[in-house]
Structure formats: C-alpha cells, structure tokens
Write a protein that holds these residues in place. Structure first.
Motif, PDB file in Angstrom:
ATOM      1  N   ALA A  62       0.830  -1.204   0.000  1.00 16.23           N
ATOM      2  CA  ALA A  62       0.000   0.000   0.000  1.00 16.23           C
ATOM      3  C   ALA A  62       0.862   1.249   0.000  1.00 16.23           C
ATOM      4  CB  ALA A  62      -0.932  -0.004   1.207  1.00 16.23           C
ATOM      5  N   ARG A  63       1.927   1.246   0.786  1.00 14.91           N
ATOM      6  CA  ARG A  63       2.813   2.406   0.835  1.00 14.91           C
ATOM      7  C   ARG A  63       3.552   2.589  -0.489  1.00 14.91           C
ATOM      8  NH1 ARG A  63       6.255   1.567   6.136  1.00 14.91           N
ATOM      9  NH2 ARG A  63       7.124   3.603   5.503  1.00 14.91           N
ATOM     10  N   LEU A  64       3.899   1.467  -1.133  1.00 15.20           N
ATOM     11  CA  LEU A  64       4.543   1.555  -2.448  1.00 15.20           C
ATOM     12  C   LEU A  64       3.574   2.118  -3.477  1.00 15.20           C
ATOM     13  CD1 LEU A  64       7.039   0.887  -4.228  1.00 15.20           C
ATOM     14  CD2 LEU A  64       5.934  -1.331  -4.681  1.00 15.20           C
ATOM     15  N   LEU A  75      11.994  -1.210  -6.740  1.00 18.05           N
ATOM     16  CA  LEU A  75      12.912  -1.998  -5.919  1.00 18.05           C
ATOM     17  C   LEU A  75      13.687  -1.101  -4.966  1.00 18.05           C
ATOM     18  CD1 LEU A  75      14.479  -4.742  -8.218  1.00 18.05           C
ATOM     19  CD2 LEU A  75      12.923  -5.056  -6.289  1.00 18.05           C
ATOM     20  N   ARG A  76      14.121   0.038  -5.459  1.00 24.10           N
ATOM     21  CA  ARG A  76      14.845   0.976  -4.594  1.00 24.10           C
ATOM     22  C   ARG A  76      13.976   1.421  -3.429  1.00 24.10           C
ATOM     23  NH1 ARG A  76      14.729   6.166  -3.689  1.00 24.10           N
ATOM     24  NH2 ARG A  76      13.213   6.519  -5.357  1.00 24.10           N
ATOM     25  N   LEU A  77      12.715   1.765  -3.714  1.00 21.43           N
ATOM     26  CA  LEU A  77      11.808   2.213  -2.659  1.00 21.43           C
ATOM     27  C   LEU A  77      11.558   1.105  -1.636  1.00 21.43           C
ATOM     28  CD1 LEU A  77       9.229   4.190  -4.822  1.00 21.43           C
ATOM     29  CD2 LEU A  77      10.737   5.151  -3.075  1.00 21.43           C
ATOM     30  N   ILE A 108      11.019   2.006   2.182  1.00 23.95           N
ATOM     31  CA  ILE A 108       9.837   1.468   2.862  1.00 23.95           C
ATOM     32  C   ILE A 108      10.197   0.339   3.826  1.00 23.95           C
ATOM     33  CG2 ILE A 108       7.567   0.411   2.526  1.00 23.95           C
ATOM     34  CD1 ILE A 108       7.483   1.727  -0.237  1.00 23.95           C
ATOM     35  N   ASP A 109      11.068  -0.575   3.398  1.00 22.21           N
ATOM     36  CA  ASP A 109      11.402  -1.727   4.237  1.00 22.21           C
ATOM     37  C   ASP A 109      12.908  -1.988   4.217  1.00 22.21           C
ATOM     38  OD1 ASP A 109      11.099  -4.031   5.857  1.00 22.21           O
ATOM     39  OD2 ASP A 109      10.835  -5.321   4.095  1.00 22.21           O
ATOM     40  N   ARG A 117      10.087  -7.988   5.099  1.00 20.34           N
ATOM     41  CA  ARG A 117       9.259  -8.748   4.164  1.00 20.34           C
ATOM     42  C   ARG A 117       9.741 -10.193   4.018  1.00 20.34           C
ATOM     43  NH1 ARG A 117      12.669  -5.313   2.035  1.00 20.34           N
ATOM     44  NH2 ARG A 117      14.152  -5.970   0.414  1.00 20.34           N
ATOM     45  N   GLU A 118      11.062 -10.392   4.198  1.00 19.51           N
ATOM     46  CA  GLU A 118      11.627 -11.731   4.048  1.00 19.51           C
ATOM     47  C   GLU A 118      11.166 -12.677   5.148  1.00 19.51           C
ATOM     48  OE1 GLU A 118      13.652 -12.893   1.613  1.00 19.51           O
ATOM     49  OE2 GLU A 118      13.618 -11.024   0.484  1.00 19.51           O
TER      50      GLU A 118
END
Length: 244
Positions: free
Chosen positions: A37-39, A225-227, A232-233, A238-239
């Motif tokens: 959602a943030r992305l 991917l950078r974001l 963001i994380d 996420r992993e």
C-alpha cells in the motif's frame, strides 16, 4: 541492483490491488500488504489514504496528517470508500473467507480470530486477500465458516448484498488470482517467477480457472525496488513473511 526476490513480487502484486483506486482508504492487514500500500501511494496511486491502524491518517513516513475517528472510518466503509486487504485462514473457489474456526462451529478443532469485521467489510467495500502460505489447508473447496462473504453467498442474499460487494484479487506467495469468470470462480491471473502451473494446482483444494496462457507477475521497476529496499522496508522484514 540484484534481481527481485519472491517477497518483492508479492509486494508488487499487493500494491497493484490499489492501482487506479483514487482517493480511498487503503486498509492493508499484514506486513507485505502494508508495504504494498505504501509503495502504491508513492508511485501509481498517490491519492490513497493511509492510516496508523487506529485513529490517524498518516503520511508515507508515518507522520500523522489527519484525524480519522472510528465513526468517520465507518462512514467510509459503508460508502464503499475503502479497499481492505485481509488475511484468510481458509478461502474457497467463490471467495468466501474464514478467520473464525477450523472444523464444526459447535465444536471446532481450532479457534481462530473470530468473525471480526469481515462480513461488513465484504458487503460494503472492495476486499482483497493476502495469503503468505498457499496450500490446500487454506485454499479449500468449502470454508468451515463464512466470515468474509464470497460471490455465491452474496448473490444468494440478493441486491442488498451485491451492491458494493467486490473481491478484486487474491495474492499468495505463489501467484495472483481473481474471480473474473462467468460463475465467479477463482481464476489464475499470474504466477510469480519460478512457480509452475502444476505446483499451484497441487497446492489448491479446488480446480482453478485458467484463461489462456498464464503470465508471470510483473517485474518491479528499478525505482520500485529501490523504494522497497531502501525507503519502505530497509530492514528486510518482508523476508520474514515470504522468503526469497
């Protein structure tokens, strides 16, 4: 920059659920949906409203930007101005979701969260689902208890139930699914790279609809991917939910 991992494809798939949603309240439940959602807000859906999960509207960095008391939240829910991404302990071919119990309701083998707000969510605003472990235990022929209302039960209840009812997508660690079939049965939209059609079929407790050749979930752009990785994380949480 190293290639995207499975968790990042899941983030992209969740983010896509809010594409072109406009100015609605995004209510992600779970880590990867929250990152998604943030992305989405940072990239292709800048009008999304994000919350802290309690009573505040927040910006991209979590800073409070507005007040959203529960009565205002419910106004958005009943007006369809909210798109939830919930979890599912069980989900069936027509999108009925169970988060309450496993087994017979009168004597369940497992007691879970309870029905919570799932019926109100599904009958009043779009609801997507996130399942971090795709298996026959979760993707079942028939849920043990209906919490989130699926397309078959909404249709049986009539116009009062179908007016705002919509399940845009289901995202799992294997792929993306929707219900855009004549009988509103779950259909494969895309599979994440490295996942085969036979693999996802074996992990599903019912026959999935397939329309033509199944594509791969889209690649994240270098900026996405950078974001994900640095903004963001950056801790790579996420992993923990989906290992790459």
């Amino acid at each position: 920059m190293r290639t995207a991992g499975r968790s990042e494809y899941c983030v992209i798939a969740c983010a896509e659920a809010w594409r072109e949603n406009g100015e609605v309240l995004a209510s992600p439940m779970g880590l990867i949906p929250s990152i998604g959602a943030r992305l989405a807000k940072r990239t292709f859906s800048p009008g999304l409203l994000l919350t802290d999960g309690e009573a505040m509207l927040v910006g991209l960095d979590g800073t409070a930007e507005g007040w959203l008391p529960y009565r205002r939240h419910l106004t958005m829910v009943t007006g369809g101005r909210r798109h939830v991404m919930m979890g599912a302990s069980q989900i069936d071919r027509h999108g009925n979701q169970n988060i309450s119990c496993i087994g017979d309701w009168h004597r369940p083998a497992r007691q879970l969260l309870g029905v919570r707000g799932a019926p109100v969510n599904t009958l009043n605003n779009p609801v997507s689902y996130w399942v971090p472990r795709h298996s026959t235990r979760t993707f079942v022929e028939r849920v043990d208890m209906v919490c989130g209302v699926g397309y078959d039960n909404a249709a049986a209840a009539g116009p009062s139930a179908t007016r705002y009812h919509r399940i845009p997508r289901v995202v799992s660690d294997l792929g993306v699914f929707d219900f855009e079939t004549p009988d509103r049965a779950m259909r494969i939209v895309s599979l994440h790279p490295g996942v085969g059609l036979d693999q996802v079929r074996e992990a599903t407790g019912f026959d999935l609809a397939v329309t033509g050749e199944v594509p791969c979930t889209r690649d994240p752009t270098p900026d996405e991917l950078r974001l994900i990785r640095t903004v963001i994380d950056p801790a790579g949480l996420r992993e923990r939910e989906v290992a790459s």
